[in-house]
Design an enzyme around this catalytic site. Structure first.
Site, PDB file in Angstrom:
ATOM      1  N   ASP A  11       0.830  -1.202   0.000  1.00 15.23           N
ATOM      2  CA  ASP A  11       0.000   0.000   0.000  1.00 15.23           C
ATOM      3  C   ASP A  11       0.868   1.258   0.000  1.00 15.23           C
ATOM      4  OD1 ASP A  11      -2.324   1.471   0.112  1.00 15.23           O
ATOM      5  OD2 ASP A  11      -3.136   0.430   1.844  1.00 15.23           O
ATOM      6  N   ASP A  12       0.726   2.083  -1.043  1.00 13.37           N
ATOM      7  CA  ASP A  12       1.379   3.400  -1.093  1.00 13.37           C
ATOM      8  C   ASP A  12       2.900   3.330  -1.242  1.00 13.37           C
ATOM      9  OD1 ASP A  12      -1.222   4.183  -0.520  1.00 13.37           O
ATOM     10  OD2 ASP A  12      -0.655   5.636   1.012  1.00 13.37           O
ATOM     11  N   CYS A  50      -6.363   3.992  -3.388  1.00 14.50           N
ATOM     12  CA  CYS A  50      -6.364   2.556  -3.106  1.00 14.50           C
ATOM     13  C   CYS A  50      -7.454   1.750  -3.819  1.00 14.50           C
ATOM     14  CB  CYS A  50      -6.471   2.316  -1.600  1.00 14.50           C
ATOM     15  SG  CYS A  50      -5.142   3.077  -0.643  1.00 14.50           S
ATOM     16  N   HIS A 104      -9.588  -3.440  -1.445  1.00 13.39           N
ATOM     17  CA  HIS A 104      -9.829  -2.433  -0.419  1.00 13.39           C
ATOM     18  C   HIS A 104     -11.076  -2.850   0.355  1.00 13.39           C
ATOM     19  CE1 HIS A 104     -10.620   1.412   1.548  1.00 13.39           C
ATOM     20  NE2 HIS A 104      -9.373   1.725   1.274  1.00 13.39           N
ATOM     21  N   ASP A 300      -0.119  -0.615  -5.025  1.00 14.38           N
ATOM     22  CA  ASP A 300      -1.336  -0.111  -5.665  1.00 14.38           C
ATOM     23  C   ASP A 300      -1.121   1.254  -6.318  1.00 14.38           C
ATOM     24  OD1 ASP A 300      -1.123   1.159  -3.197  1.00 14.38           O
ATOM     25  OD2 ASP A 300      -3.184   0.768  -2.564  1.00 14.38           O
TER      26      ASP A 300
END
Length: 519
Positions: A11-12, A50, A104, A300
């Protein structure tokens, strides 16, 4: 009978990794994976937030087809009953398993991570996930806060652990179960960090002395950046430590010392993530599955670390859309592995010396998209490729809008197709991303507008030479974009302006770019 799949999605995570040339970050385990993989240096997400990104690459459809630009609709009801990548593997004899944040959570995956369509058993979520945004960050005054910067003593955390630690433990348990049952599996593991809050074991901060941390190379808002393109980083403003700074909206800027601290904490969270990935891959070795498991590693979307005066994601810049992407394929990207031969011995980020991990020979500069993951993994696993979607595919259950990129795996095929890339788009790979806005100027909801509030859509096209973006009128009632009503445009020449600071849209002919976006 085909390979297993271990699909790791972070994530990120922007490509701040040693294997992507970052000299500061300590990421020995991911670098080791890269040394045995084909690594794509120009991979892009379809939307830098996301839920839309994950639904896009897990269905193989672009956001305009999933009709998800926010967090508040389930594509099977809202757009079409599309098959997903794990669903396709499940229907082809795989046991499909989800650990952590893959889809998500919430409405966008029907409050079930799309179970039972996509997964053989109910997905696993760490029990400590619910504390992510609680006041668990100890301030200098000894009190607990909900901060952006959150190095913690893990023993003081609820249950004495953190979500990503729990996800690694569960993923290893499932690998053992699959091995003992001799079942072919598709295991997706979704790690939370370095998503905010930057909450991680405090010892990782020691890897990054603050005096070694610089500001972004371009920590200012570019002079010719259209206001609609700017992301006012509303989500980090809501954290206790950022809120206490009382920074002006929308442009700030944050104080220089705090900018350095964000970057320092982001790097520390990446090294914590690297440890989790290392433990997981080391277990793949221990269990004897390294020779029969394809490993995919990606994120993502990226995350701005002060570039253009921006933080978080929510834009069409490379720093928000570009992701790490690598594929380890036994016998293809590396020589065949013996049953007990170690491919991924765990490397301790605290004792490992940077630069000791060998560079892999399989690297591609081709521009690729995450929407291609579905067809790429199907091809690597020897499954029949899902058909290409027709122009309108809302009624088609199984098809993809991203072509397999296996054809780019052989590095010897790297070559430029032509001297003037804009004249030969058919041959040159292109990545498309998009981002919605509620207005032409930064608003409190510019980062994450709900569908009903979207008025403008920024369609962005990345080639090896350019990033071109047009911001056009958008009607959320019928999901239509009006390319005759252009609100603003951006054009960056990547070779001379790699950080994308100098917008030459108004001084350059660009009709050929618009034609490509329209088709």
């Amino acid at each position: 009978d085909g390979m297993n799949i271990l699909f790791i999605v972070v994530d990120d995570l922007r490509p701040v990794l040693g294997c992507y040339g970052d000299k500061l970050v300590k990421s020995p385990n991911i670098d080791q994976l890269a040394s045995q993989s084909v690594v794509f240096s120009n991979a892009y997400a379809q939307q830098a937030v996301c839920a839309p990104s994950r639904v896009s690459f897990l269905t193989g459809r672009r956001p305009d087809t999933t009709r998800l630009y926010d967090f508040y609709s389930y594509w099977r009801v809202h757009a079409g009953n599309y098959s997903t990548m794990p669903q396709y593997f499940k229907e082809n004899g795989y046991v499909t398993l989800s650990v952590g944040k893959v889809f998500h959570p919430g409405v966008s995956s029907n409050y079930s991570d799309d179970y039972p369509y996509s997964w053989s058993i109910p997905p696993f979520h760490p029990s400590t996930e619910k504390y992510e945004n609680d006041k668990t960050c100890r301030g200098k005054d000894g009190k607990l806060y909900a901060n952006l910067l959150c190095p913690v003593n893990v023993t003081e955390m609820p249950s004495g652990t953190l979500p990503d630690i729990q996800s690694t433990e569960e993923a290893i348990r499932l690998l053992n179960v699959m091995k003992s049952k001799k079942q072919k599996f598709f295991l997706a593991v979704g790690y939370h960090k370095p998503h905010i809050p930057l909450r991680y074991p405090q010892e990782f901060l020691k890897l990054y002395p603050l005096e070694n941390i610089t500001l972004a190379p371009d920590p200012w808002v570019p002079e010719k950046l259209p206001s609609v393109a700017y992301n006012p980083w509303t989500d980090i403003r809501q954290r206790d430590d950022v809120e206490a700074l009382n920074v002006s909206f929308p442009y700030g800027p944050l104080p220089d010392d705090f900018q350095r601290q964000i970057r320092q904490n982001y790097y520390a969270a990446v090294s914590y993530l690297d440890m989790q990935v290392g433990l997981l891959l080391n277990a793949l070795d221990d269990i004897g599955l390294s020779n029969s498991t394809i490993v995919v590693f990606t994120a993502d979307h990226g995350w701005s670390l002060g570039e253009h005066g921006e933080w978080a994601k929510y834009s069409n810049f490379d720093v928000a859309t570009r992701v790490p992407l690598m594929f380890y394929v036994p016998g293809v990207t590396t020589s065949s592995v013996g049953q007990r031969e170690r491919v991924f011995p765990y490397l301790d980020p605290f004792s490992h010396i940077s630069g000791l991990v060998p560079q892999g020979k399989w690297r591609s500069k081709k521009v690729v998209e995450l929407v291609s993951l579905f067809s790429t993994l199907a091809e690597l696993a020897g499954l029949q490729l899902p058909p290409t979607c027709p122009e309108t595919s809302f009624h088609v259950a199984l098809c993809t809008e991203g072509a397999s990129i296996v054809r780019y795996f052989n590095a010897s095929e790297e070559k430029d197709e032509c001297d003037e890339p804009y004249r030969c788009f058919d041959e040159e790979p292109v990545a498309f991303s998009q981002y919605p806005r509620p207005a032409d100027t930064p608003q409190w909801n510019s980062d994450k507008p709900k569908l009903k509030d979207i008025r403008i859509m920024g369609y962005s096209m990345r080639t090896s030479d350019y990033r071109y973006t047009v911001w056009v009128q958008f009607n959320p009632n019928n999901f239509s974009a009006n390319f005759e009503d252009i609100h603003a445009g951006e054009l960056y020449m990547v070779e001379t302006d790699p950080n994308q600071d100098c917008n030459v849209y108004n001084s350059t002919s660009h009709g050929h770019f618009l034609k490509k976006i329209l088709c």
